[in-house]
Design a protein around this motif. Sequence first.
Motif, PDB file in Angstrom:
ATOM      1  N   PHE A 177      54.598  55.807  43.899  1.00 58.67           N
ATOM      2  CA  PHE A 177      53.776  54.986  43.008  1.00 58.67           C
ATOM      3  C   PHE A 177      53.756  53.553  43.553  1.00 58.67           C
ATOM      4  O   PHE A 177      54.669  53.123  44.245  1.00 58.67           O
ATOM      5  N   SER A 178      52.691  52.875  43.235  1.00 57.39           N
ATOM      6  CA  SER A 178      52.497  51.561  43.848  1.00 57.39           C
ATOM      7  C   SER A 178      52.513  50.451  42.806  1.00 57.39           C
ATOM      8  O   SER A 178      52.212  50.677  41.633  1.00 57.39           O
ATOM      9  N   PRO A 206      46.617  44.164  36.994  1.00 56.70           N
ATOM     10  CA  PRO A 206      45.256  43.810  36.581  1.00 56.70           C
ATOM     11  C   PRO A 206      44.606  44.968  35.828  1.00 56.70           C
ATOM     12  O   PRO A 206      44.841  46.127  36.154  1.00 56.70           O
ATOM     13  N   LYS A 207      43.845  44.625  34.838  1.00 55.08           N
ATOM     14  CA  LYS A 207      43.159  45.671  34.090  1.00 55.08           C
ATOM     15  C   LYS A 207      42.004  46.157  34.945  1.00 55.08           C
ATOM     16  O   LYS A 207      41.181  45.362  35.399  1.00 55.08           O
ATOM     17  N   ILE A 208      41.984  47.442  35.186  1.00 56.21           N
ATOM     18  CA  ILE A 208      40.903  47.981  36.025  1.00 56.21           C
ATOM     19  C   ILE A 208      39.605  47.933  35.229  1.00 56.21           C
ATOM     20  O   ILE A 208      39.516  48.511  34.143  1.00 56.21           O
ATOM     21  N   GLU A 240      36.342  49.036  34.114  1.00 59.11           N
ATOM     22  CA  GLU A 240      35.622  50.307  34.186  1.00 59.11           C
ATOM     23  C   GLU A 240      34.181  50.058  34.580  1.00 59.11           C
ATOM     24  O   GLU A 240      33.514  49.189  34.002  1.00 59.11           O
ATOM     25  N   PRO A 288      39.018  59.004  46.905  1.00 54.73           N
ATOM     26  CA  PRO A 288      38.768  57.788  46.107  1.00 54.73           C
ATOM     27  C   PRO A 288      37.948  56.756  46.869  1.00 54.73           C
ATOM     28  O   PRO A 288      37.109  56.067  46.292  1.00 54.73           O
ATOM     29  N   ALA A 321      34.268  57.851  46.927  1.00 53.64           N
ATOM     30  CA  ALA A 321      33.691  57.674  45.590  1.00 53.64           C
ATOM     31  C   ALA A 321      33.402  56.211  45.321  1.00 53.64           C
ATOM     32  O   ALA A 321      32.365  55.856  44.741  1.00 53.64           O
ATOM     33  N   PHE A 353      32.622  60.727  38.545  1.00 60.87           N
ATOM     34  CA  PHE A 353      33.254  59.821  37.584  1.00 60.87           C
ATOM     35  C   PHE A 353      33.171  60.290  36.137  1.00 60.87           C
ATOM     36  O   PHE A 353      34.002  59.902  35.332  1.00 60.87           O
TER      37      PHE A 353
END
Lengths: 254, 334
Positions: free
Chosen positions: A19-20, A157-159, A161, A191, A194, A251
Amino acid sequence: MLKDRTNTLYIRTPEGIIFSMLLAGPVTRFLAWGIDLACISVASSIIGTALIIFSIVSLDLAQALTALSFFIISIGYGIAAEWYWRGQTIGKKLLKLRVMDVQGLRLHFSQIMIRNLLRFVDSLPIFYFVGGVACLMSSRSQRLGDIAANTIVVRNPKIAEPDLKQILAGKYNSLRDYPYLSARLRQKVTPQEASIALQALLRRDELEPQARIELFEQIAAHFRTIVEFPEEAVQGITDEQYIRNVVDVVFKSH
Amino acid sequence: MIINLQKFIKNENKYWKELEGILGKFEREPDMQMTIEQVKRFHYLYQRTSASLAKLMTYSAEPEIHQYLETLTARAYGNIHEIRKQPHRLYVLKWFFQTLPQTFRRQVKAFYLSTAITMIGVIFGGFAVSFDPDSKAIILPFQHLQGSPSERVAEEELRVDDRLQGVKMRGATWYMTHNTKVSIFVMALGITWGFGTIVMLFYNGIILGAVTLDYILATQTKFLMAWLMPHGVIEIPAVLLAGQAGLVLAGALIGWGRRSSLRMRMREISTDLITLIFGVGIMFVWAGFVESFISQYHEPILPYSFKIGLGIVEFSLLILFLSRAGRKEEKEDA
């Protein structure tokens, strides 16, 4: 050392899962500290004002308590906040930063104490110069306090959408008539692929007409090699529409 | 390989939520004890969630699910793989009477080194003042120490009024906060491979040596002892303890003759550092009050014999505390 710098810390668990965590840079951290400094000033002023009441008993006592409260707040604010909010102060909360153990383990009180007490050295000579330089030199963006405490500062950070409705709304998707092929497409698309398709759609209006046609032609050609849909599914649709359909399949899984 | 992503998320979601619930409980109630069955279940959920993350890793869809699983795995990983004892509750008396003196003794070599560096500074400062009295102006940063000791003593002994009336509390607070800040600095400078700590201890020793020799040469030894001892017997060892903490930090950073990694070495000493610096803080609170309320008063207001006697009692208790307290429990633990 600088060439080893990275903005992401990867932790591999004994189970083989990686995990990052995104590391926070010195500028963001400095801004968070600025906010915290403002909080300390406000809290000290409020408490200092409240303590004036003790001057009824003794002016000496009131002044001593004010000095003591400022000392406790200035040293204890970071420690208390990071302990109570699990690695966050108000500044860090606002900028979506969090202090974490360097190995992803639980943050201990002693780690919080050490990293906050070592601010005395990191803040030398002014404006966290030593800490900032250490942060730039460190491969994990650690100031001296972080190195001593085995901590890192990560950002969450909030990704954002993507506004899929804006680019996909009300359009018939011929690829969805083939659910098994659509499922295979979702499986095979990486990813990165996409993301390229999505970004091309989101920025399509910024492109020159000819460049837009060429770009979507290239991307569509690539996606056609990933999963081949029957002729009737793709007949008569432009390359851009094809990519729109691909993004819709990838998506929007439900 | 996931064939139907929607179905996969629907099936696994209940396990993720269950794990999230346990982690939330862990974080809200650090004292929570789990049965062996609960531990097994927790481990199972962690592995299942990790597996979900691995499956979704190469998937381009559902970036939010991916991030959610990463966070969940990271939180569970932190709890499952943590081997350090989590101090859930602090027992103040136990900490003070056992942990603090035990920690001091465990790291006593650094204390000896800290004392030796200060003593070298004391000798240097003493020599400097005795051979070149003019050096006082450079060595001593305080204006009131630069004059003649005999004149100061004569002046102080003439006073019969309370010159600190109305500022004693402020004075005590200033001594506490200023000394604590300096000590944290001495400790923190250990991160400079101990160089900063050594310089601070040495300089502190120079000031102490210069003042001491200055008063001794002026035959004001009794005044000096009565002035410094009530607070100094606590304050000076507190600075030495801060130096000890700084040297412990430096020792871990350098890691002479130790095969463990820097991270491991830092982990090993972190609790000791905090214990020592809290101990130093407590010592300064006591010394601050004594300095403000007792040390600054001289004969005829306070007899020198009382002040020197108080200093001797404090120093004896401090030695006894640091050398004997918590020994019984130490032996039992061993």
